[in-house]
Write an enzyme that holds these catalytic residues in place. Structure first.
Site, PDB file in Angstrom:
ATOM      1  N   ARG A  96       0.831  -1.217   0.000  1.00 19.12           N
ATOM      2  CA  ARG A  96       0.000   0.000   0.000  1.00 19.12           C
ATOM      3  C   ARG A  96       0.862   1.262   0.000  1.00 19.12           C
ATOM      4  O   ARG A  96       0.566   2.235   0.682  1.00 19.12           O
ATOM      5  CB  ARG A  96      -0.948   0.032   1.205  1.00 19.12           C
ATOM      6  CG  ARG A  96      -1.966  -1.075   1.254  1.00 19.12           C
ATOM      7  CD  ARG A  96      -2.928  -1.000   0.074  1.00 19.12           C
ATOM      8  NE  ARG A  96      -4.001  -1.954   0.218  1.00 19.12           N
ATOM      9  CZ  ARG A  96      -3.932  -3.230  -0.165  1.00 19.12           C
ATOM     10  NH1 ARG A  96      -2.836  -3.702  -0.731  1.00 19.12           N
ATOM     11  NH2 ARG A  96      -4.962  -4.023   0.006  1.00 19.12           N
ATOM     12  N   SER A 127     -10.212  -0.805   3.451  1.00 19.87           N
ATOM     13  CA  SER A 127      -9.448  -0.914   4.702  1.00 19.87           C
ATOM     14  C   SER A 127      -9.009   0.471   5.169  1.00 19.87           C
ATOM     15  O   SER A 127      -8.442   1.223   4.378  1.00 19.87           O
ATOM     16  CB  SER A 127      -8.187  -1.737   4.493  1.00 19.87           C
ATOM     17  OG  SER A 127      -8.513  -3.000   3.983  1.00 19.87           O
ATOM     18  N   GLU A 151      -4.409   3.786   6.338  1.00 24.14           N
ATOM     19  CA  GLU A 151      -4.062   3.443   4.966  1.00 24.14           C
ATOM     20  C   GLU A 151      -4.437   4.551   3.980  1.00 24.14           C
ATOM     21  O   GLU A 151      -3.653   4.838   3.065  1.00 24.14           O
ATOM     22  CB  GLU A 151      -4.767   2.126   4.614  1.00 24.14           C
ATOM     23  CG  GLU A 151      -4.172   1.402   3.452  1.00 24.14           C
ATOM     24  CD  GLU A 151      -5.154   1.279   2.336  1.00 24.14           C
ATOM     25  OE1 GLU A 151      -4.727   1.365   1.185  1.00 24.14           O
ATOM     26  OE2 GLU A 151      -6.345   1.109   2.604  1.00 24.14           O
TER      27      GLU A 151
HETATM   28  N1  EPU Z   1     -10.516 -11.079  10.225  1.00 24.73           N
HETATM   29  C1  EPU Z   1     -11.036 -10.961  11.486  1.00 24.73           C
HETATM   30  N2  EPU Z   1     -12.066 -10.072  11.666  1.00 24.73           N
HETATM   31  C2  EPU Z   1     -12.604  -9.367  10.650  1.00 24.73           C
HETATM   32  C3  EPU Z   1     -12.066  -9.531   9.361  1.00 24.73           C
HETATM   33  C4  EPU Z   1     -11.018 -10.381   9.166  1.00 24.73           C
HETATM   34  O1  EPU Z   1     -10.596 -11.579  12.421  1.00 24.73           O
HETATM   35  O2  EPU Z   1     -13.512  -8.580  10.895  1.00 24.73           O
HETATM   36  C5  EPU Z   1      -9.377 -11.991  10.020  1.00 24.73           C
HETATM   37  C6  EPU Z   1      -9.794 -13.122   9.122  1.00 24.73           C
HETATM   38  O3  EPU Z   1      -9.835 -14.288   9.906  1.00 24.73           O
HETATM   39  C7  EPU Z   1      -8.677 -13.259   8.127  1.00 24.73           C
HETATM   40  C8  EPU Z   1      -7.792 -12.072   8.337  1.00 24.73           C
HETATM   41  O4  EPU Z   1      -8.352 -11.277   9.361  1.00 24.73           O
HETATM   42  O5  EPU Z   1      -7.938 -14.409   8.394  1.00 24.73           O
HETATM   43  C9  EPU Z   1      -7.612 -11.280   7.050  1.00 24.73           C
HETATM   44  O6  EPU Z   1      -8.876 -10.798   6.622  1.00 24.73           O
HETATM   45  P1  EPU Z   1      -9.175 -10.513   5.088  1.00 24.73           P
HETATM   46  O7  EPU Z   1      -8.877 -11.711   4.266  1.00 24.73           O
HETATM   47  O8  EPU Z   1     -10.553  -9.956   4.992  1.00 24.73           O
HETATM   48  O9  EPU Z   1      -8.091  -9.426   4.646  1.00 24.73           O
HETATM   49  P2  EPU Z   1      -7.454  -8.149   5.368  1.00 24.73           P
HETATM   50  O10 EPU Z   1      -6.043  -8.453   5.688  1.00 24.73           O
HETATM   51  O11 EPU Z   1      -8.306  -7.683   6.488  1.00 24.73           O
HETATM   52  C10 EPU Z   1      -6.539  -7.170   3.138  1.00 24.73           C
HETATM   53  C11 EPU Z   1      -6.533  -5.882   2.383  1.00 24.73           C
HETATM   54  C12 EPU Z   1      -7.856  -5.706   1.644  1.00 24.73           C
HETATM   55  C13 EPU Z   1      -8.050  -6.879   0.698  1.00 24.73           C
HETATM   56  C14 EPU Z   1      -8.022  -8.181   1.518  1.00 24.73           C
HETATM   57  C15 EPU Z   1      -8.071  -9.399   0.641  1.00 24.73           C
HETATM   58  C16 EPU Z   1      -5.108  -4.368   3.623  1.00 24.73           C
HETATM   59  C17 EPU Z   1      -5.006  -3.123   4.429  1.00 24.73           C
HETATM   60  N3  EPU Z   1      -6.329  -4.758   3.278  1.00 24.73           N
HETATM   61  O12 EPU Z   1      -7.515  -7.089   4.174  1.00 24.73           O
HETATM   62  O13 EPU Z   1      -7.747  -4.529   0.869  1.00 24.73           O
HETATM   63  O14 EPU Z   1      -9.266  -6.782  -0.003  1.00 24.73           O
HETATM   64  O15 EPU Z   1      -6.782  -8.248   2.264  1.00 24.73           O
HETATM   65  O16 EPU Z   1      -6.869  -9.574  -0.001  1.00 24.73           O
HETATM   66  O17 EPU Z   1      -4.091  -4.972   3.300  1.00 24.73           O
HETATM   67  C18 EPU Z   1      -8.124  -2.169   0.965  1.00 24.73           C
HETATM   68  O18 EPU Z   1      -6.899  -2.017   0.947  1.00 24.73           O
HETATM   69  O19 EPU Z   1      -8.904  -1.199   1.018  1.00 24.73           O
HETATM   70  C19 EPU Z   1      -8.680  -3.514   1.003  1.00 24.73           C
HETATM   71  C20 EPU Z   1      -9.990  -3.729   1.149  1.00 24.73           C
END
Ligand code: EPU
Length: 340
Positions: A166, A240, A336
């Site tokens: 990012r 995010s 972010e």
């Molecule tokens: N999780 C929780 N609680 C929640 C949501 C998620 O415990 O409310 C845990 C889930 O168990 C999962 C982990 O957190 O194992 C990761 O969650 P998720 O796969 O939804 O991805 P993220 O790391 O929260 C990132 C990106 C997103 C992107 C997703 C999918 C960043 C800052 N965000 O989110 O990007 O869509 O991965 O690849 O890296 C964005 O940048 O705006 C964005 C939406």
């Protein structure tokens, strides 16, 4: 054609948080030539500038004093297509999801994991958009920019954009100094699906798709995003709000001792990415509100406008979340989006 300078422009519809602030001056640029007209303009030339794409990675906390340059440069074309790859060129103002769909419709696969990311193509390199195991940096070939001081055009190869998690040179040294007018994407052949991400793998398994087509991966990503992420057309948000913190093994192990369930991912360089959404949820914030801003029910990393929130409402909530996470885990989450 000369430039139209709009004054006192409401920005509410131009940022996906739906924050109601004004731009004192706004110009729309539809070509690299328009950008040069801005640079050469007697009034606008020297004025500080703020570049606006889709407004989907932006928190506006006050009226915008710098001249808002709204990038509306269109264009989608295939530059090369041979046995090894396809090279496409995209105008910076094209909506990103439209680019993914257009490429797929033309039979050029390779962007489907990045489906439904809000924002414009020109904003994609700024934060090196990424999702479900793919980052723009995996596909970006080069970026055309126009310098806001000299008006000169240049092409930056992807390697010069310093794309990180990012992050890019456009968020740093080049912020406000040059505007992205078009980008080039290289889609390698033969296409191989990127399905390693747990959510995608699970979705495909549930559909019994062991050998998915590009369209099936696209549909999976669209379905996952629809189920977890609020649609900015109905609920103000910027995806995010925080980055997932990256820590070394010692810190990760210390946190793991106290919080054995924490979700973390090893990175290639031996560091670990911790799931910020998990930490925010562990602090009890998921689905909660503070004033007119809230933490999304399905994805704790996403802050939402519950209706009429201003920048201060959202920043207050962001700070309260940061404080809770810091108290519990000893880490301060980094926002972010760009905060103005
Ligand atoms: N999780 C929780 N609680 C929640 C949501 C998620 O415990 O409310 C845990 C889930 O168990 C999962 C982990 O957190 O194992 C990761 O969650 P998720 O796969 O939804 O991805 P993220 O790391 O929260 C990132 C990106 C997103 C992107 C997703 C999918 C960043 C800052 N965000 O989110 O990007 O869509 O991965 O690849 O890296 C964005 O940048 O705006 C964005 C939406």
């Amino acid at each position: 054609m000369s430039l139209q300078i709009e004054t006192d422009v409401p920005l509410r519809a131009l940022n996906t948080f739906g924050v109601d602030v004004m731009a004192r001056r706004l110009v729309r640029v539809r070509s690299a030539r328009d950008v040069r007209l801005v640079v050469d303009h007697p009034e606008l030339g020297r004025a500080p500038k703020f570049i606006l794409g889709g407004g989907s990675n932006l928190l506006l906390t006050r009226d915008v004093d710098p001249v808002v340059v709204k990038v509306e440069i269109s264009g989608l074309r295939v530059l090369e297509d041979d046995a090894r790859s396809t090279l496409i060129e995209v105008g910076a103002g094209e909506p990103w999801h439209g680019v993914v769909e257009w490429a797929l419709d033309q039979g050029h696969a390779g962007l489907e994991n990045l489906a439904r990311i809000p924002g414009t193509a020109g904003a994609a390199p700024v934060q090196n958009i990424g999702a479900y195991g793919l980052e723009l940096s995996d596909r970006l070939e080069s970026v055309d920019v126009v310098d806001f001081v000299t008006g000169r055009s240049a092409t930056l190869p992807a390697a010069h954009c310093r794309l990180g998690y990012r992050d890019s040179v456009f968020k740093r040294e080049l912020a406000g100094k040059s505007v992205i007018t078009s980008i080039r994407l290289r889609l390698p052949k033969p296409w191989t699906p990127v399905t390693g991400y747990a959510d995608v793998e699970r979705w495909l398994q549930r559909q019994n798709l062991t050998d998915p087509s590009p369209r099936e991966v696209f549909d999976a990503v669209c379905a996952i995003r629809r189920s977890k992420l609020p649609d900015p057309a109905t609920v103000g948000n910027v995806g995010s709000f925080f980055k997932n913190p990256v820590v070394n093994r010692t810190i990760r192990n210390e946190i793991l001792e106290e919080h054995p369930d924490i979700v973390s991912y090893p990175l290639e360089d031996g560091t670990y990415k911790l799931a910020a959404a998990w930490m925010i949820a562990a602090c009890g914030w998921k689905g909660q509100s503070l004033g007119r801003a809230g933490v999304h029910e399905q994805q704790a990393l996403v802050l939402v406008n519950r209706g009429g929130a201003n920048g201060a409402d959202i920043l207050n909530l962001a700070q309260a979340v940061q404080d809770s996470v810091e108290q519990k885990f000893g880490l301060r989450l980094e926002p972010e989006p760009v905060i103005v």
